[in-house]
Scaffold this active site. Structure first.
Site, PDB file in Angstrom:
ATOM      1  CE1 TYR A  67       6.327  -4.929  -1.207  1.00 52.45           C
ATOM      2  CE2 TYR A  67       5.731  -2.747  -0.411  1.00 52.45           C
ATOM      3  CZ  TYR A  67       6.554  -3.862  -0.365  1.00 52.45           C
ATOM      4  OH  TYR A  67       7.609  -3.903   0.507  1.00 52.45           O
ATOM      5  CD  GLU A  68       3.209  -7.681  -9.079  1.00 58.66           C
ATOM      6  OE1 GLU A  68       4.070  -7.138  -9.774  1.00 58.66           O
ATOM      7  OE2 GLU A  68       2.896  -8.877  -9.199  1.00 58.66           O
ATOM      8  CB  SER A  69      -0.584  -6.351  -3.548  1.00 55.57           C
ATOM      9  OG  SER A  69       0.334  -5.599  -2.767  1.00 55.57           O
ATOM     10  N   GLY A  70      -1.171  -3.179  -4.873  1.00 55.56           N
ATOM     11  CA  GLY A  70      -1.977  -1.961  -4.726  1.00 55.56           C
ATOM     12  C   GLY A  70      -1.632  -1.114  -3.516  1.00 55.56           C
ATOM     13  CG  HIS A  87      -0.033  -9.940 -12.265  1.00 56.08           C
ATOM     14  ND1 HIS A  87      -0.547 -11.213 -12.258  1.00 56.08           N
ATOM     15  CD2 HIS A  87       0.738  -9.858 -11.130  1.00 56.08           C
ATOM     16  CE1 HIS A  87      -0.098 -11.876 -11.214  1.00 56.08           C
ATOM     17  NE2 HIS A  87       0.686 -11.080 -10.507  1.00 56.08           N
TER      18      HIS A  87
END
Lengths: 247, 304, 304, 247
Positions: A49-52, B104
Site C-alpha cells: 500500500y502506498e501508505s507504506g 505524492h
C-alpha cells in the site's frame, strides 16, 4: 451462478495477477481483485500500500489505503517516502492499479481537473501516487466503469502517462497497460498503436461498447469472450465484501 | 524548563498568522486537535501543507484559516470529494485560495529534502505529466553521471510542523508504530515542532526500545499529552478511524451552513480536546477501541 | 521452493569471480562467515565495498580475493591500523589493489542512491577537501532552485550484497535492532541478496511487529541460519564484540606468515561456521554473552 | 591532586561543551570528555555517534563508536545514512570531535595519507566521517598530542577543512575550531587569521610549545593559564576509565 458485470470486472482484474508478484493496491475494487487473486491462484502475491505497508493480510475490508487493519499482521511497514523510493522507484512493484475520471485511447489518465486548470469546472483530487505509479510500476491495470464521459478522445489534463509516454521511460511500458472496464478488457495493440478491445463480457455487444467509448475503439482480430466467473471466484469475491460496499 | 504544555498554549506560542504549517500523517495520526485549535484561535493566511489535505484542512479552509494549500491528493479518503477545498478552489468560498500541487512522491520528497537540509531531491517521476506545466517548482536536470533526465523538487521547510505519536517522554522522544507516513520528515524539516501524544511515558520506556524512537527530544519545542487528538482519524493500537464521521462530513460539507453549524458546535463551542471527546460520548468512543494485539519483546542485551 | 540454504551453497550460487560484493554492517552485524566462505572458495578479483573494510576485508585482501576496495575508513576500529589492506596498497602484497575512496557520508549516500534506484545523491560535503581530486566520482552540481554548489555521488549497485540480521522467517523477512548501519540499503541496492540470521523464526513472530522489519522477503535470494556469523563483530542482544580478537589481529596482521597461519587454521581448515564456533570454545563464547535486557511490547490492535 | 597533561587535555575539552548541546562523539578521549562534561556541568548533553545512536548512556567505556553498550538504554537509533543526513547535514550537531595525523595552522586536517596519494609512504585510514563533520558541525574540537610531526606547516593531503575553508560553507565556521593539545589550547584569532595559542597548561612553557609546533605559532595577547582540573573533574574522569585505557 448469476453475477453482475462489476463482479466480472473484479474477477477479470484478479486474473491478470500472477503468483509471486508484488502489487501496489488501491482501496475498493483493486483491493478486492488482489485479495481474490491471493485466495484463488496467487497465494504468494505481495500486497503493498502506498501508505507504506508491505505484505498486508487485512482482517477486514480496508476502508482506506491507510486503514489500521492493513498494518496489523503485515510483514513490514515503512515511511511514505520509503515506499515510493525503496519500492516503487526501484521497480520492485510489478503491478500498479489506477483509475481515473478521464482515460484516453493510450491509457493516459486525468485525475486532476475537468475544464481548465486555472478555472476548473470540476476540481478532482489530483495525482496522489497515480502519476508516480504510472511512471514506475512495471505493469498498470486500470479499472473503470465503461462510460463515454470517462473513456474520452481527449483528456483535459495529463495526470498520469499511458503506453506511448511510458515507452520513453526506464520501465518500458509498451503493452504494460490494461484497461478493465465494466464491459470488457482493452489492451495495447502494437499494430494499431493504441488500446484495442481484446475481450468482451458475455452478453455485451461490440456496439454497446462502441457506443460507450468516446473514441472510435478498434477491435482486436482475436476478440475473445471473457470467461464467466467460476463458482469459486464468485463465492470468494462475495465473502470479501459481505456488506456489498464495492460490488 | 518542561516542554509539556496544552494544545492551546502550544498553538498560541508557535503558530503566527501567515505561517507555513505542516500537519503530518498519512491517514494515520492526523492531528485534528491542533487543526481545531488553530480554527478556534482564528489563525489567518496560513499556507497549509500535507500530501492529503483530508478533513482537517477541509475544516480549516472552511473556517477561513488558509490562503494557500500545498498538496498532492485532495479527496475524502475512501469516501469521495473534499468539498470545502473544492468550494474555495472553484468558487472562492469563503476566500480564494492558492494551490500548489504535486504527486505524492514529489510532495514527500519535498518534506524529506527539508528534513535532510538538502536544497532539492531528485526523483524519477513527473517526466510524462502536465503537472510541471502548472507548477514551476517541478524541474528537471541532467544526471552528471548517466546523462539521463531526472525530475527535481525543492525542499519544503515549514515554519511549524505538527505531529502526533502514540507516546513520548516529557522531553519529546517520540515512538510511532503502524503507518509512519511523513511524521518524522515533518518534524525534522520544520523550524518549530509541536508534538502531541496519546500518552506521556517514563523516559525509561523509551530507552528500552531506542530503535522505535523516530523523533528525538531536542528537535521538539512543545509536548502535549492529548488523548484522541487524531479523531476522526486513528491511532494504531489506540482507536480506529471513525468512518461514520468521514461519511457524515461528506454530507455536512455539501452545505456551507451545515459546515458553519458543525464548526460552531464541535470547534468554537468546545474548549479543548477533552471536552470534544466528552461530547463524542462513551458509546462512540468505546466502539472505536480495537482488541489488544501485542508485539513480542526483543532483547537489546545489557553489556558490562 | 525454500530459500533456506547453507552459507557454502549461497556463496557458490551467487558470488562469481570479478563481482562487486558489498558486505554490510557498521561495526555491528558484520558477516565474517560469508567473508571466510569466500576465502575458502578462493573467489578472485572481487570489488569489495563497505564504508569500513574492517577485519573481514583485511582477511579477504590477505587471502588474495580482492582486486579493488571501495571504502571510506580503513582502520581496525578502536585499535589502529588495517595492516593487510595497507600492505596491499603500499607494497602490492599479495597483489596490487585499486582503491576508490570516499567520506562516510558519501559512501553511505552511494549505497542509498543504489537502493532507491536514483542515479546519484546530492549531499553537503566534499566541497573543501582533496578527495574530489583523487576520485572522479565525487562531483559538484548547481542546485536548480537555490543556485548553490552541492556535491553529488553516483549510485552504488553491487552484484551481491551480504547482510546479517538478528532474525527472519524462512522467506527472509528480516528484523534488525541496535545499530542499523547500511544493512537495509545494501539489500535494496544489490542484484542478489544473501541474508544470514542468528535465528529463523516463525513468520508469525515477524508479523507481530511489522515496523521492525527492515528487509522484505521478496528482495532476498538466499536465507542462511548462521548463528555467530558476525564473530568477532557482534550482534545486539546475542553476543558482544570479541575485542580480544581485534587486538590479536593487530599483532597477527603485522606478519604475512602469521596471517597465512591464521587463515589456514581458522578458515581453510574449518568447514563451516559451526566448526569455527566449536573451535572458539565454550569459554570464549560464554564470555561474550550479554545479560538480557528486553524491550516492552507495543499494541498494534486487532481491528474487525 | 596530581594529574597528567593528558588528563588536563580531556578536562579542557569537556569544559568546551555546553549544557543542552548535541555532540558527535568519537571513541577514546572525545568519549571521555563528553561523559565528563555530562557528569560535571552539562547533564543535558546529547551524545550522538556516527553509527546512528542518539542520546547514548553507555554502561561501560565504549571500545568503538559502534559498541553495543551505546545502543542499550539510548534514546534513539537510526541508520548510518540517516545520522549523517537527518542530524549532521541538517546542522543539528553543535560540536564535532576530530583528530588527525597532520593538522595545520588553519585547522585543516589530514587523515588520508603521508607522502603522495598515488604512492603513499603511510596509508592512513582515510576520512571516515571526519570530512563530513568538518563541513557540517557547528563547532569543531580537535584533540591531539602536541607534536611537531602532527602540528605541521603543510599537510600532505586535505581530508577535512579548517577555519578558512569552513567560512565558505553554510555553517560559517569562523572561530568555530579549537585545537586542544596535550600542552595547551589553540583557537582562531581574527587579527592573525589563524590559530593562536590561547591557553597554556600549568607548568608548560611557551618555548616548549613552540618547539613542538611545526609552524611559527602566534601567541594570544591574552594568553591564559588553563585552570587545573578540580578534584571532582579528576576523580570523575578517572572513574570513567578505571582500566586506564585512554588516560
Amino acid at each position: 451462478m448469476k453475477y453482475s458485470r462489476n463482479e466480472l470486472m473484479v474477477v477479470a482484474a484478479a486474473r491478470e495477477l500472477k503468483n509471486g508478484e508484488t502489487v501496489l493496491v488501491g482501496v475498493g475494487l483493486p483491493n478486492l481483485a488482489c485479495n481474490l487473486a491471493k485466495r484463488i491462484h496467487a497465494p504468494n502475491l505481495t500486497m503493498i500500500y502506498e501508505s507504506g505497508v508491505i505484505g498486508a493480510e487485512p482482517s477486514r475490508l480496508p476502508l482506506s489505503i491507510g486503514d489500521p487493519c492493513i498494518v496489523t499482521n503485515s510483514k513490514s511497514v515503512c515511511s511514505m517516502f520509503e515506499v515510493f523510493s525503496y519500492y516503487l522507484q526501484s521497480h520492485r512493484v510489478d503491478v500498479g492499479f489506477l483509475g481515473g475520471a478521464q482515460i484516453d485511447k493510450y491509457g493516459n489518465i486525468n485525475t486532476t481537473v475537468i475544464g481548465s486548470y486555472a478555472a476548473p469546472k470540476i476540481r478532482l483530487p489530483g495525482s496522489g501516487g497515480a502519476c508516480d505509479i504510472a511512471h514506475l510500476a512495471k505493469r498498470i491495470i486500470i479499472i473503470t466503469p465503461h462510460q463515454k464521459r470517462r473513456l474520452v478522445d481527449k483528456i483535459d489534463f495529463l495526470t498520469s502517462p499511458g503506453v506511448l509516454e511510458r515507452e520513453k521511460l526506464e520501465v518500458k511500458g509498451k503493452g504494460g497497460i490494461k484497461v478493465i472496464t465494466s464491459l470488457g478488457v482493452l489492451s495495447f495493440n502494437e499494430k494499431h498503436g493504441e488500446l484495442v478491445l481484446e475481450s468482451i463480457y458475455p452478453g455485451v455487444t461490440v456496439e454497446e461498447i462502441k457506443e460507450n467509448t468516446g473514441w472510435n475503439l478498434k477491435i482486436s482480430e482475436l476478440l475473445k469472450v471473457t470467461p464467466e466467473p467460476t463458482t469459486l471466484e464468485l463465492s470468494t469475491l462475495r465473502s470479501l465484501d459481505p456488506s456489498k460496499i464495492y460490488i | 524548563m518542561s516542554k509539556v504544555t496544552t494544545m492551546e498554549e502550544a498553538i498560541k506560542r508557535h503558530v503566527r498568522d501567515g505561517d507555513t504549517v505542516y500537519i503530518a500523517g498519512f491517514t494515520h495520526l492526523i492531528n485534528f486537535s491542533a487543526g481545531h485549535e488553530m480554527i478556534r484561535q482564528r489563525k489567518r493566511n496560513l499556507v497549509l501543507c500535507r500530501p492529503t489535505p483530508d478533513l482537517v484542512f477541509d475544516q480549516m479552509i472552511a473556517a477561513g484559516c488558509a490562503r494557500k494549500v500545498v498538496f498532492s491528493w485532495a479527496g475524502n479518503p475512501g469516501v469521495g470529494s473534499l468539498r470545502c477545498f473544492r468550494r474555495a478552489v472553484e468558487h472562492g468560498i469563503p476566500n480564494r485560495i492558492e494551490i500548489e500541487e504535486y504527486t505524492h512522491f514529489s510532495m514527500v520528497a519535498r518534506i524529506y529534502a527539508g528534513a535532510l537540509n538538502l536544497p532539492f531531491m531528485p526523483l524519477r517521476t513527473n517526466i510524462c505529466s502536465d503537472l510541471p506545466k502548472v507548477n514551476r517548482n517541478i524541474k528537471f536536470i541532467t544526471c552528471p553521471f548517466t546523462g539521463e533526465k531526472i525530475s527535481v523538487v525543492p525542499a519544503l521547510k515549514p515554519d511549524v510542523s505538527i505531529v502526533h505519536a502514540q507516546r513520548s517522554d516529557e522531553n519529546g522522544n517520540a515512538q510511532i508504530w503502524g503507518i509512519i507516513g511523513d511524521q518524522r520528515e515533518a518534524a525534522f524539516a520544520a523550524e518549530k515542532v509541536i508534538l502531541s501524544v496519546e500518552e506521556i511515558v517514563e523516559e525509561n520506556v523509551i530507552r528500552r526500545d531506542p530503535n522505535r524512537t523516530l523523533i528525538p527530544d531536542f528537535i521538539v519545542d512543545s509536548v502535549v499529552e492529548e488523548p484522541w487528538a487524531a479523531h476522526p482519524s486513528y491511532v494504531q493500537g489506540y482507536y480506529d478511524r471513525d468512518n461514520d464521521f468521514y461519511l457524515e462530513w461528506d454530507k455536512i460539507s455539501r452545505e456551507p451552513e451545515l459546515v458553519e453549524k458543525y464548526l460552531e458546535e464541535w470547534v468554537y463551542s468546545v474548549e479543548n480536546r477533552k471536552e470534544y471527546v466528552e461530547k463524542l460520548g462513551a458509546g462512540r468512543v468505546l466502539k472505536l477501541l480495537p482488541k489488544r494485539f501485542y508485539s513480542l519483546p526483543v532483547d537489546y542485551g545489557f553489556y558490562r
